[in-house]
Every structure is written in structure tokens, then in C-alpha cells.
Design a protein around this motif. Structure first.
Motif, PDB file in Angstrom:
ATOM      1  N   ARG A 143       0.791  -1.216   0.000  1.00 25.11           N
ATOM      2  CA  ARG A 143       0.000   0.000   0.000  1.00 25.11           C
ATOM      3  C   ARG A 143       0.830   1.277   0.000  1.00 25.11           C
ATOM      4  NH1 ARG A 143      -4.780  -2.225   3.958  1.00 25.11           N
ATOM      5  NH2 ARG A 143      -5.999  -3.243   2.302  1.00 25.11           N
ATOM      6  N   TRP A 144       2.123   1.153   0.278  1.00 26.75           N
ATOM      7  CA  TRP A 144       2.954   2.353   0.261  1.00 26.75           C
ATOM      8  C   TRP A 144       2.930   3.018  -1.113  1.00 26.75           C
ATOM      9  CZ3 TRP A 144       6.979   2.674  -3.175  1.00 26.75           C
ATOM     10  CH2 TRP A 144       7.427   1.478  -3.770  1.00 26.75           C
ATOM     11  N   ARG A 145       2.683   2.192  -2.140  1.00 30.36           N
ATOM     12  CA  ARG A 145       2.665   2.759  -3.498  1.00 30.36           C
ATOM     13  C   ARG A 145       1.545   3.773  -3.666  1.00 30.36           C
ATOM     14  NH1 ARG A 145       3.318  -2.859  -4.568  1.00 30.36           N
ATOM     15  NH2 ARG A 145       5.449  -3.391  -5.238  1.00 30.36           N
ATOM     16  N   GLU A 146       0.440   3.560  -2.887  1.00 30.14           N
ATOM     17  CA  GLU A 146      -0.683   4.484  -2.990  1.00 30.14           C
ATOM     18  C   GLU A 146      -0.324   5.871  -2.476  1.00 30.14           C
ATOM     19  OE1 GLU A 146      -3.766   2.669  -0.754  1.00 30.14           O
ATOM     20  OE2 GLU A 146      -3.865   0.844  -1.987  1.00 30.14           O
ATOM     21  N   ASN A 147       0.678   5.958  -1.639  1.00 29.02           N
ATOM     22  CA  ASN A 147       1.058   7.228  -1.016  1.00 29.02           C
ATOM     23  C   ASN A 147       1.959   8.092  -1.866  1.00 29.02           C
ATOM     24  OD1 ASN A 147      -0.381   6.376   1.287  1.00 29.02           O
ATOM     25  ND2 ASN A 147       1.429   5.337   2.101  1.00 29.02           N
ATOM     26  N   ILE A 148       2.412   7.586  -2.959  1.00 30.05           N
ATOM     27  CA  ILE A 148       3.354   8.352  -3.782  1.00 30.05           C
ATOM     28  C   ILE A 148       2.785   8.715  -5.145  1.00 30.05           C
ATOM     29  CG2 ILE A 148       5.355   7.348  -2.620  1.00 30.05           C
ATOM     30  CD1 ILE A 148       5.726   5.493  -5.003  1.00 30.05           C
ATOM     31  N   THR A 149       1.504   8.416  -5.354  1.00 33.26           N
ATOM     32  CA  THR A 149       0.891   8.777  -6.634  1.00 33.26           C
ATOM     33  C   THR A 149       0.470  10.228  -6.653  1.00 33.26           C
ATOM     34  OG1 THR A 149      -1.255   8.018  -5.792  1.00 33.26           O
ATOM     35  CG2 THR A 149       0.087   6.432  -7.049  1.00 33.26           C
TER      36      THR A 149
END
Length: 266
Positions: free
Chosen positions: A260-266
Motif C-alpha cells: 500500500r505504500w505505493r498508494e502514497n506516492i501517486t
């Protein structure tokens, strides 16, 4: 004639995916248990099957009147072990030794005395195809039968496709001794796990195991084997890997949360 079954879950030990590691495990466990082997271990890797999660390593060694098998599923983080032996073996010791060699967060162990009428032991249980890994059929002849190495080999060679299983090797069939043997033992590995037959020469009795992840009717399995051998058989059905599917689903949830960390960098 005790048959011990161990199902282990949440195992992240890298040895489950390593041929040398599995080889060392099977040889060490047999030695510690004091069981008499009648052949060296055989390892059969299974890769690129129709279901990726089924990839892993199957290993076996034939014992006096029985067998020791390990089936690992690294991507599922689980493994299944069986030890059947004509001699004393301790269920508690077997569990402790296996979990020391291949640590797992949770496990279940069960045993059946194959010498007695299997129906008397009331081990049958209901299979839940949505939650269990697969069924283990323990089959016993209830009448005397004349068998030899060639007949056992032929049955093991033909049986897998008849019961909806995928063979990954040809059978191995040997006697427990060169001179004056007591048993003829045979085994073949299938993508789902194994099929084994042990024949007591003096008593003319037979014990068979069919362990699979294909959910097929136990009456069909027993009837097919009985037809191949020309005898009447009785069987007991034991569920293996209970709640395995739920455990695998839980692992998928952990993977999702970890990404889910990927959701924080979009």
C-alpha cells in the motif's frame, strides 16, 4: 504399524525450496526416529505445473513396511509429511523433530494404527473442499491376496489417471530385504502428492495410501483400487491441510497491505 501425518503451515524456511535442504531433512529425521530405510531417498522437483502454487519438492524413502514422504509447497508456505513404519515410532517425537528441522508457525498432527480394522478407529471426517488442501485415503484389503512386484508396479503405473491424478514419475517397487523379505513396497509421486502400496508377503495383506489435492469420492478411489487388484477393500478418509485455503488467503491480504505504500506516492 503406526502411520503419522503432520501438516505444517506458515513455514518460511528456505529449505522447503532447496533440494539439498529437503534431502538432508529426510535423512536426518529418519535417523533420529530410528526407522530402518530400505533404499536411499529420492527427490522429485515439480515445477511449471498447471497451478503455480503446486510447485515444490516431493521426497520419499521406503521403510520396512512403510514410507516417509515430504511434500513442500514453498509459495503456499506449507508442507505435508507422512511416516508409516513397521516398528515403534513416537508421534510426539516425530512432530518435534520435523518442526525443528522445518520450523512452522502452526501445525497439526494425527496418527492411525494401520494394523487394526480402520473402520473401528472412527477417523472418517467430512471434507470441506473450500477450506481443505485435500483428502488422504487409507485403504486396507479385508481378504488375502497374492501379489508380486510386477503386479504392484502395474497397478501403481495405471492408477493415477484413473483417479484423476497427474503422475510426475514412474513407480518404485522393491522388497524390504534381498533374502526372505517380509514386505513388497511400492510408491509413485503425483503432482498432488503420492500413492503407496505395502504388501505383507506372509499374511497376504495389503495397505495402500492415496493422498491428493483432487477431491474425488472415496468410494470411487477404493473401488478403483479394488477392481485393479481383484479384491474387496475398506478405507478411511482423512482431511489434510484443514483451513489451508483460508491461510493462503490471509497471506494474500498481508501482501496487499505491504504494497500500500505505493498508494502514497501517486
Amino acid at each position: 504399524m503406526l502411520h503419522i501425518m503432520l501438516d505444517a503451515y506458515d513455514c518460511t524456511d528456505t529449505k522447503t525450496a532447496d533440494l539439498r535442504g529437503v534431502y538432508e531433512t529426510i535423512t536426518k529425521v529418519v535417523d533420529i526416529m530410528g526407522a530402518k530405510t530400505i533404499m536411499p531417498p529420492v527427490l522429485v522437483p515439480y515445477y511449471y505445473g498447471t497451478t503455480a502454487d503446486d510447485d515444490g519438492i516431493s521426497a520419499f524413502v521406503l521403510l520396512k513396511g512403510g514410507h516417509f514422504t515430504i511434500h513442500t509447497f514453498p509459495s503456499r508456505q506449507c508442507y505435508f509429511v507422512d511416516m508409516m513404519y513397521d516398528g515403534f515410532i513416537s508421534e510426539d517425537k516425530f512432530r518435534d523433530v520435523m518442526l525443528k528441522e522445518l520450523p512452522a508457525t502452526s501445525s497439526s498432527v494425527a496418527s492411525v494404527d494401520r494394523r487394526f480394522c480402520i473402520q473401528d478407529q472412527n477417523k472418517d471426517m467430512r471434507i470441506d473442499e473450500a477450506k481443505d488442501f485435500g483428502p488422504h485415503y487409507m485403504i486396507k484389503s479385508n481378504e488375502k491376496i497374492d501379489l508380486d512386484i510386477n503386479k504392484i508396479y502395474d497397478v501403481l503405473d495405471r492408477l493415477p489417471p484413473q483417479v484423476n491424478m497427474t503422475p510426475i514419475m514412474r513407480p518404485v517397487v522393491i522388497t524390504n530385504k534381498v533374502k526372505n523379505p517380509k514386505y513388497i513396497s511400492g510408491i509413485t509421486m503425483i503432482a498432488e502428492s503420492h500413492i503407496a502400496i505395502h504388501y505383507d508377503i506372509e499374511n497376504k495383506s495389503l495397505f495402500a495410501d492415496i493422498f491428493s489435492c483432487s477431491f474425488i469420492d472415496s468410494k470411487d478411489v477404493s473401488a478403483t483400487l479394488a477392481r485393479e487388484l481383484g479384491i474387496k477393500c475398506e478405507n478411511i478418509l482423512i482431511s489434510r491441510g484443514t483451513k489451508h485455503t483460508n491461510r493462503h488467503a490471509l497471506r494474500d491480504q498481508v501482501i496487499t497491505r505491504a504494497a500500500r505504500w505505493r498508494e502514497n506516492i501517486t
